[in-house]
Design a protein around this motif. Structure first.
Motif, PDB file in Angstrom:
ATOM      1  N   PRO A  72      43.628  42.385  46.610  1.00  0.00           N
ATOM      2  CA  PRO A  72      43.777  42.969  45.259  1.00  0.00           C
ATOM      3  C   PRO A  72      42.693  42.536  44.276  1.00  0.00           C
ATOM      4  O   PRO A  72      42.261  43.335  43.440  1.00  0.00           O
ATOM      5  CB  PRO A  72      45.159  42.473  44.823  1.00  0.00           C
ATOM      6  CG  PRO A  72      45.908  42.271  46.097  1.00  0.00           C
ATOM      7  CD  PRO A  72      44.893  41.803  47.094  1.00  0.00           C
ATOM      8  N   VAL A  73      42.253  41.279  44.370  1.00  0.00           N
ATOM      9  CA  VAL A  73      41.193  40.815  43.468  1.00  0.00           C
ATOM     10  C   VAL A  73      39.922  41.637  43.673  1.00  0.00           C
ATOM     11  O   VAL A  73      39.261  42.052  42.711  1.00  0.00           O
ATOM     12  CB  VAL A  73      40.911  39.317  43.694  1.00  0.00           C
ATOM     13  CG1 VAL A  73      39.642  38.895  42.950  1.00  0.00           C
ATOM     14  CG2 VAL A  73      42.092  38.482  43.237  1.00  0.00           C
ATOM     15  N   THR A  74      39.590  41.890  44.927  1.00  0.00           N
ATOM     16  CA  THR A  74      38.389  42.673  45.221  1.00  0.00           C
ATOM     17  C   THR A  74      38.534  44.105  44.728  1.00  0.00           C
ATOM     18  O   THR A  74      37.605  44.673  44.132  1.00  0.00           O
ATOM     19  CB  THR A  74      38.113  42.659  46.734  1.00  0.00           C
ATOM     20  OG1 THR A  74      37.949  41.308  47.170  1.00  0.00           O
ATOM     21  CG2 THR A  74      36.855  43.446  47.065  1.00  0.00           C
ATOM     22  N   LEU A  75      39.691  44.692  44.952  1.00  0.00           N
ATOM     23  CA  LEU A  75      39.891  46.082  44.551  1.00  0.00           C
ATOM     24  C   LEU A  75      39.844  46.239  43.033  1.00  0.00           C
ATOM     25  O   LEU A  75      39.204  47.164  42.511  1.00  0.00           O
ATOM     26  CB  LEU A  75      41.226  46.582  45.100  1.00  0.00           C
ATOM     27  CG  LEU A  75      41.332  46.613  46.638  1.00  0.00           C
ATOM     28  CD1 LEU A  75      42.735  47.023  47.066  1.00  0.00           C
ATOM     29  CD2 LEU A  75      40.291  47.547  47.238  1.00  0.00           C
ATOM     30  N   LEU A  76      40.488  45.328  42.309  1.00  0.00           N
ATOM     31  CA  LEU A  76      40.501  45.431  40.849  1.00  0.00           C
ATOM     32  C   LEU A  76      39.126  45.127  40.257  1.00  0.00           C
ATOM     33  O   LEU A  76      38.621  45.871  39.407  1.00  0.00           O
ATOM     34  CB  LEU A  76      41.551  44.480  40.274  1.00  0.00           C
ATOM     35  CG  LEU A  76      43.010  44.904  40.467  1.00  0.00           C
ATOM     36  CD1 LEU A  76      43.954  43.791  40.042  1.00  0.00           C
ATOM     37  CD2 LEU A  76      43.305  46.175  39.672  1.00  0.00           C
ATOM     38  N   ALA A  77      38.529  44.025  40.709  1.00  0.00           N
ATOM     39  CA  ALA A  77      37.206  43.671  40.178  1.00  0.00           C
ATOM     40  C   ALA A  77      36.164  44.709  40.575  1.00  0.00           C
ATOM     41  O   ALA A  77      35.222  44.978  39.824  1.00  0.00           O
ATOM     42  CB  ALA A  77      36.796  42.288  40.671  1.00  0.00           C
ATOM     43  N   GLY A  78      36.338  45.306  41.756  1.00  0.00           N
ATOM     44  CA  GLY A  78      35.405  46.336  42.183  1.00  0.00           C
ATOM     45  C   GLY A  78      35.367  47.520  41.240  1.00  0.00           C
ATOM     46  O   GLY A  78      34.339  48.183  41.094  1.00  0.00           O
ATOM     47  N   LEU A  79      36.486  47.773  40.576  1.00  0.00           N
ATOM     48  CA  LEU A  79      36.544  48.885  39.627  1.00  0.00           C
ATOM     49  C   LEU A  79      36.087  48.492  38.228  1.00  0.00           C
ATOM     50  O   LEU A  79      35.412  49.269  37.547  1.00  0.00           O
ATOM     51  CB  LEU A  79      37.974  49.430  39.558  1.00  0.00           C
ATOM     52  CG  LEU A  79      38.476  50.196  40.787  1.00  0.00           C
ATOM     53  CD1 LEU A  79      39.955  50.513  40.627  1.00  0.00           C
ATOM     54  CD2 LEU A  79      37.672  51.469  41.000  1.00  0.00           C
TER      55      LEU A  79
END
Length: 404
Positions: A72-79
């Motif tokens: 989730p950290v990667t997905l949110l920060a990726g956006l």
């Protein structure tokens, strides 16, 4: 010198050009007496074989795990993060930052960071501590375009453009923050100098000339070799282009020719997609010279990418005649008809392969010139000299060396 070397992957096994560069530079510097601590954030564990290979060259090997790609950290920060997706994948790690903070308490002559996309966890601690660092950029990521984003679906085009913009902004910030930026080719260095006032120098990609010195091509085999890491989109494109357009033309004139496709992460569906028995699906080989000596020539039909290609240098050092696009030969001061045969469309590349398979005297002449060039200009000793020269100009090595 006491060196803290920072990587976003383990440099062993050498399954890519980047890993090959890291392993040989670390070994070269260690053999020259430098004391190296290697800090790695890795998606794979450092198993016993990896540690047994790397630790003899290092004072310390510190490996922090990288979180899963779909965390989730990667997905949110990726956006929403101000830096690009690739930086998010390799950043935003509290354990890594805390480990780095503790390492910054030690004296270092050189802090060496590989890839701007790995810099995010380290940048603020470095700036707070007022510590200089050297940043090596293997490719100018923002210029790769399709090589980076080919796997994104068409509906994600807006995100792709946004991420490319973030990448350009992050590169400028990373370059401006470094004491010294290192490129692997002069053309990349020139492009980087347009983005920053930080000095940019070149440390060439290299080849372990000794490992390939006893290899020679087998022209009777009629086997053409390609090697790549298939986690990298330009290599996927190269194989698809070869099998869809180039080799059908080769086989129309040289039906006995064979194509060996070697390298890491070979897609499982390729043997079903291309079923010709003249294609040899080799996959990853730990002993590349053994494969090279069973081949007649090497082909590098690359249309995308950056830097210089270690697989091309290794083929040249092994005495394999070379057929290449301009992109495949990028970063190397080699000339068509003197060191290799060139082509930038399917017909020209097919004609070059046919010519070398049919003219062994020409093939041997080109291979000899290319091997000499690789040994004289791209041995890892040359790259080591260039990197040491950069280190000697750093204020930290001139004012208060941690290790003499």
């Amino acid at each position: 010198m006491k060196i803290l070397w920072i990587l976003p992957y383990l440099p062993w096994p050498m399954t890519s050009g980047g890993k090959t560069r890291q392993f040989h530079l670390l070994r070269t510097l260690s053999e020259r007496g430098h004391r190296i601590t290697l800090l790695v954030q890795s998606k794979t564990e450092a198993n016993a074989a990896t540690r047994a290979t790397l630790e003899p060259w290092l004072e310390r090997l510190i490996v922090e795990p990288r979180r899963p790609l779909k965390h989730p950290v990667t997905l949110l920060a990726g956006l929403f993060a101000p830096w690009p997706l690739l930086t998010t994948v390799n950043g935003v790690s509290r354990p890594l930052r805390e480990r780095f903070d503790s390492l910054l308490q030690e004296p270092w002559d050189v802090i060496q960071v590989e890839h701007s996309y790995s810099l995010q966890p380290y940048l603020q601690p470095l700036l707070r501590a007022g510590r200089d660092f050297v940043l090596t950029e293997h490719n100018l990521e923002s210029s790769l375009g399709g090589a980076t984003y080919d796997r994104f679906p068409a509906w994600a085009s807006l995100f792709v453009r946004y991420d490319q913009w973030r990448c350009r902004q992050w590169e400028r910030k990373a370059f401006d923050s470094a004491r010294q930026v290192v490129a692997v080719t002069e053309s990349d260095a020139q492009a980087m100098r347009q983005l920053t006032r930080t000095p940019v120098e070149v440390v060439v990609n290299g080849v372990d000339s000794r490992s390939f010195a006893e290899v020679s091509a087998d022209p009777q085999s009629q086997r053409v070799l390609f090697v790549g890491n298939y986690e990298y989109a330009p290599n996927l494109d190269a194989v698809q282009w070869m099998l869809d357009e180039i080799f059908p033309r080769v086989w129309s004139h040289c039906p006995e020719a064979r194509l060996a496709v070697a390298g890491y992460a070979l897609p499982a569906n390729w043997p079903e997609r291309w079923t010709d028995s003249r294609i040899e699906w080799v996959g990853f080989v730990p002993d590349l010279p053994d494969l090279q000596r069973r081949c007649a020539l090497f082909i590098a039909p690359l249309r995308q990418g950056g830097g210089s290609k270690l697989k091309v240098l290794e083929a040249m050092a092994a005495g394999l005649p070379l057929v290449s696009t301009a992109q495949g030969a990028s970063g190397l001061a080699i000339r068509p008809e003197e060191h290799y045969l060139a082509g930038d469309n399917a017909q020209a590349l097919a004609d070059a392969v046919i010519r070398l398979l049919s003219e062994p005297t020409l093939a041997a002449q080109l291979a000899g010139a290319a091997r000499l060039y690789a040994r004289q200009h791209h041995d890892w000793a040359v790259a080591g000299d260039e990197l040491e020269q950069i280190y000697r100009t750093l204020p930290s090595t001139q004012e208060h060396p941690a290790c003499v």
